[in-house]
Design a protein around this motif. Structure first.
Motif, PDB file in Angstrom:
ATOM      1  N   GLY A   1      41.019  54.854  40.459  1.00 55.96           N
ATOM      2  CA  GLY A   1      42.411  54.392  40.410  1.00 55.96           C
ATOM      3  C   GLY A   1      42.604  52.923  40.722  1.00 55.96           C
ATOM      4  O   GLY A   1      43.740  52.452  40.761  1.00 55.96           O
ATOM      5  N   THR A   2      41.506  52.157  40.924  1.00 56.78           N
ATOM      6  CA  THR A   2      41.645  50.737  41.243  1.00 56.78           C
ATOM      7  C   THR A   2      41.513  49.879  39.992  1.00 56.78           C
ATOM      8  O   THR A   2      40.942  50.303  38.985  1.00 56.78           O
ATOM      9  N   VAL A   3      42.045  48.691  40.072  1.00 59.34           N
ATOM     10  CA  VAL A   3      41.997  47.735  38.957  1.00 59.34           C
ATOM     11  C   VAL A   3      41.039  46.611  39.341  1.00 59.34           C
ATOM     12  O   VAL A   3      41.122  46.062  40.446  1.00 59.34           O
ATOM     13  N   ASP A   4      40.139  46.280  38.413  1.00 58.40           N
ATOM     14  CA  ASP A   4      39.179  45.197  38.654  1.00 58.40           C
ATOM     15  C   ASP A   4      39.875  43.858  38.424  1.00 58.40           C
ATOM     16  O   ASP A   4      40.319  43.556  37.311  1.00 58.40           O
ATOM     17  N   LEU A   5      39.970  43.053  39.463  1.00 55.43           N
ATOM     18  CA  LEU A   5      40.652  41.762  39.365  1.00 55.43           C
ATOM     19  C   LEU A   5      39.965  40.792  38.405  1.00 55.43           C
ATOM     20  O   LEU A   5      40.590  39.856  37.904  1.00 55.43           O
ATOM     21  N   ASN A   6      38.679  41.015  38.153  1.00 55.66           N
ATOM     22  CA  ASN A   6      37.931  40.084  37.309  1.00 55.66           C
ATOM     23  C   ASN A   6      37.920  40.461  35.838  1.00 55.66           C
ATOM     24  O   ASN A   6      37.480  39.658  35.008  1.00 55.66           O
ATOM     25  N   THR A   7      38.364  41.655  35.501  1.00 52.86           N
ATOM     26  CA  THR A   7      38.351  42.060  34.085  1.00 52.86           C
ATOM     27  C   THR A   7      39.725  42.487  33.571  1.00 52.86           C
ATOM     28  O   THR A   7      39.945  42.514  32.361  1.00 52.86           O
ATOM     29  N   ALA A   8      40.637  42.810  34.458  1.00 54.81           N
ATOM     30  CA  ALA A   8      41.948  43.305  34.030  1.00 54.81           C
ATOM     31  C   ALA A   8      42.743  42.208  33.331  1.00 54.81           C
ATOM     32  O   ALA A   8      42.729  41.058  33.745  1.00 54.81           O
ATOM     33  N   ASP A   9      43.451  42.590  32.262  1.00 56.16           N
ATOM     34  CA  ASP A   9      44.305  41.619  31.587  1.00 56.16           C
ATOM     35  C   ASP A   9      45.677  41.599  32.266  1.00 56.16           C
ATOM     36  O   ASP A   9      45.926  42.323  33.240  1.00 56.16           O
ATOM     37  N   GLN A  10      46.576  40.787  31.736  1.00 55.48           N
ATOM     38  CA  GLN A  10      47.880  40.630  32.370  1.00 55.48           C
ATOM     39  C   GLN A  10      48.662  41.938  32.403  1.00 55.48           C
ATOM     40  O   GLN A  10      49.303  42.270  33.400  1.00 55.48           O
ATOM     41  N   ALA A  11      48.580  42.712  31.313  1.00 54.90           N
ATOM     42  CA  ALA A  11      49.327  43.970  31.255  1.00 54.90           C
ATOM     43  C   ALA A  11      48.858  44.937  32.334  1.00 54.90           C
ATOM     44  O   ALA A  11      49.675  45.616  32.978  1.00 54.90           O
ATOM     45  N   ALA A  12      47.533  45.008  32.544  1.00 53.90           N
ATOM     46  CA  ALA A  12      47.000  45.917  33.559  1.00 53.90           C
ATOM     47  C   ALA A  12      47.397  45.469  34.956  1.00 53.90           C
ATOM     48  O   ALA A  12      47.696  46.288  35.828  1.00 53.90           O
ATOM     49  N   LEU A  13      47.427  44.137  35.170  1.00 57.43           N
ATOM     50  CA  LEU A  13      47.795  43.617  36.488  1.00 57.43           C
ATOM     51  C   LEU A  13      49.269  43.876  36.797  1.00 57.43           C
ATOM     52  O   LEU A  13      49.645  44.078  37.947  1.00 57.43           O
ATOM     53  N   GLU A  14      50.107  43.890  35.771  1.00 50.67           N
ATOM     54  CA  GLU A  14      51.536  44.118  35.975  1.00 50.67           C
ATOM     55  C   GLU A  14      51.824  45.538  36.454  1.00 50.67           C
ATOM     56  O   GLU A  14      52.908  45.809  36.982  1.00 50.67           O
ATOM     57  N   GLU A  15      50.858  46.428  36.279  1.00 48.36           N
ATOM     58  CA  GLU A  15      51.045  47.805  36.743  1.00 48.36           C
ATOM     59  C   GLU A  15      50.862  47.930  38.251  1.00 48.36           C
ATOM     60  O   GLU A  15      51.206  48.948  38.849  1.00 48.36           O
ATOM     61  N   LEU A  16      50.329  46.889  38.871  1.00 42.20           N
ATOM     62  CA  LEU A  16      50.087  46.931  40.309  1.00 42.20           C
ATOM     63  C   LEU A  16      51.401  46.769  41.077  1.00 42.20           C
ATOM     64  O   LEU A  16      52.319  46.084  40.609  1.00 42.20           O
ATOM     65  N   PRO A  17      51.518  47.375  42.249  1.00 44.49           N
ATOM     66  CA  PRO A  17      52.748  47.266  43.037  1.00 44.49           C
ATOM     67  C   PRO A  17      53.011  45.833  43.486  1.00 44.49           C
ATOM     68  O   PRO A  17      52.114  45.162  44.009  1.00 44.49           O
ATOM     69  N   GLY A  18      54.217  45.364  43.246  1.00 49.10           N
ATOM     70  CA  GLY A  18      54.608  44.017  43.668  1.00 49.10           C
ATOM     71  C   GLY A  18      54.158  42.915  42.734  1.00 49.10           C
ATOM     72  O   GLY A  18      54.382  41.732  43.017  1.00 49.10           O
ATOM     73  N   ILE A  19      53.523  43.272  41.616  1.00 44.83           N
ATOM     74  CA  ILE A  19      53.044  42.254  40.671  1.00 44.83           C
ATOM     75  C   ILE A  19      53.861  42.356  39.380  1.00 44.83           C
ATOM     76  O   ILE A  19      53.788  43.340  38.648  1.00 44.83           O
ATOM     77  N   GLY A  20      54.625  41.311  39.117  1.00 41.19           N
ATOM     78  CA  GLY A  20      55.391  41.236  37.882  1.00 41.19           C
ATOM     79  C   GLY A  20      54.679  40.349  36.877  1.00 41.19           C
ATOM     80  O   GLY A  20      53.556  39.897  37.117  1.00 41.19           O
ATOM     81  N   PRO A  21      55.332  40.078  35.741  1.00 39.15           N
ATOM     82  CA  PRO A  21      54.702  39.241  34.698  1.00 39.15           C
ATOM     83  C   PRO A  21      54.278  37.859  35.215  1.00 39.15           C
ATOM     84  O   PRO A  21      53.204  37.372  34.867  1.00 39.15           O
ATOM     85  N   ALA A  22      55.119  37.228  36.058  1.00 35.82           N
ATOM     86  CA  ALA A  22      54.796  35.871  36.533  1.00 35.82           C
ATOM     87  C   ALA A  22      53.546  35.875  37.424  1.00 35.82           C
ATOM     88  O   ALA A  22      52.634  35.059  37.243  1.00 35.82           O
ATOM     89  N   LEU A  23      53.475  36.810  38.377  1.00 33.82           N
ATOM     90  CA  LEU A  23      52.308  36.861  39.259  1.00 33.82           C
ATOM     91  C   LEU A  23      51.056  37.283  38.511  1.00 33.82           C
ATOM     92  O   LEU A  23      49.961  36.769  38.775  1.00 33.82           O
ATOM     93  N   ALA A  24      51.221  38.219  37.574  1.00 32.14           N
ATOM     94  CA  ALA A  24      50.060  38.645  36.777  1.00 32.14           C
ATOM     95  C   ALA A  24      49.501  37.472  35.988  1.00 32.14           C
ATOM     96  O   ALA A  24      48.273  37.276  35.899  1.00 32.14           O
ATOM     97  N   GLU A  25      50.402  36.658  35.455  1.00 34.22           N
ATOM     98  CA  GLU A  25      49.965  35.483  34.684  1.00 34.22           C
ATOM     99  C   GLU A  25      49.244  34.485  35.593  1.00 34.22           C
ATOM    100  O   GLU A  25      48.242  33.892  35.211  1.00 34.22           O
TER     101      GLU A  25
END
Length: 199
Positions: A137-161
């Motif tokens: 259930g974890t997301v790899d910070l080194n391979t995840a794209d912006q869309a995957a990062l946006e699924e994380l709690p507290g992370i919106g489009p700006a922070l994911a970018e």
């Protein structure tokens, strides 16, 4: 009959001796003056160099860094590169990538750091950035794209970018705490992410 003492030398002889000594002294003084004049007139053999020019002329050689290149390259090993080298330079030093290399998983434009290890993955070893999170259930910070990062709690489009941009500029996240270097992510956001991400 007692002989009388010889008469004193004539004054003329004394005068001649005095003139001779004066002439010798005059010649010595003249030679000294001429010598000093010549020495003073000669240019100095030591040139004065302005401080700025001196600093520029004593520039040190470019700094060097050590980089370990391994994986899908022709000649894996340890290489000495210039301090301003990029990943593409490290791969070139290692003979280039092999046909099995998955270069999509390597940021060739990134600057390398001293003591860094660059792993060139083979095709199929890099997770698809658009793939769902791993089984834990974890997301790899080194391979995840912006869309995957946006699924994380507290992370919106700006922070994911910003996370993706930081990764492109600085290389891999080595620890989850490296997220604190991303503008907009503080201790509170990090604590909310810690259990959902990995490196």
């Amino acid at each position: 009959m007692t002989s009388s003492p010889p008469p004193p030398p004539p004054p003329r002889r004394r005068l001649r001796l005095g003139l001779g000594a004066a002439v010798v002294l005059a010649i010595v003084a003249l030679s000294t003056a001429v010598g000093l004049g010549l020495v003073r007139g000669q240019p100095s053999s030591v040139e004065a160099v302005p401080l700025a020019e001196r600093s520029a002329s004593v520039e040190s050689a470019p700094a060097e860094i050590y980089v370990h290149v391994l994986g899908a390259v022709e000649r894996p090993g340890l290489y000495v590169l210039r301090a301003d080298s990029r990943v593409v330079d490290a791969l070139a030093a290692a003979g280039g990538s092999t046909d099995a290399a998955e270069l999509a998983g390597v940021n060739l434009a990134r600057r390398v750091e001293d003591g860094e290890q660059i792993l060139v993955p083979v095709v199929g070893s890099v997770a698809d950035p658009s793939a769902p999170p791993s089984g834990d259930g974890t997301v790899d910070l080194n391979t995840a794209d912006q869309a995957a990062l946006e699924e994380l709690p507290g992370i919106g489009p700006a922070l994911a970018e910003r996370i993706v941009a930081w990764r492109e500029d600085n290389g891999r996240f080595r620890t989850v705490d490296d997220l604190l270097a991303v503008p907009g992510i503080g201790e509170k956001v990090l604590e909310g992410l810690r259990d959902g991400v990995r490196v």
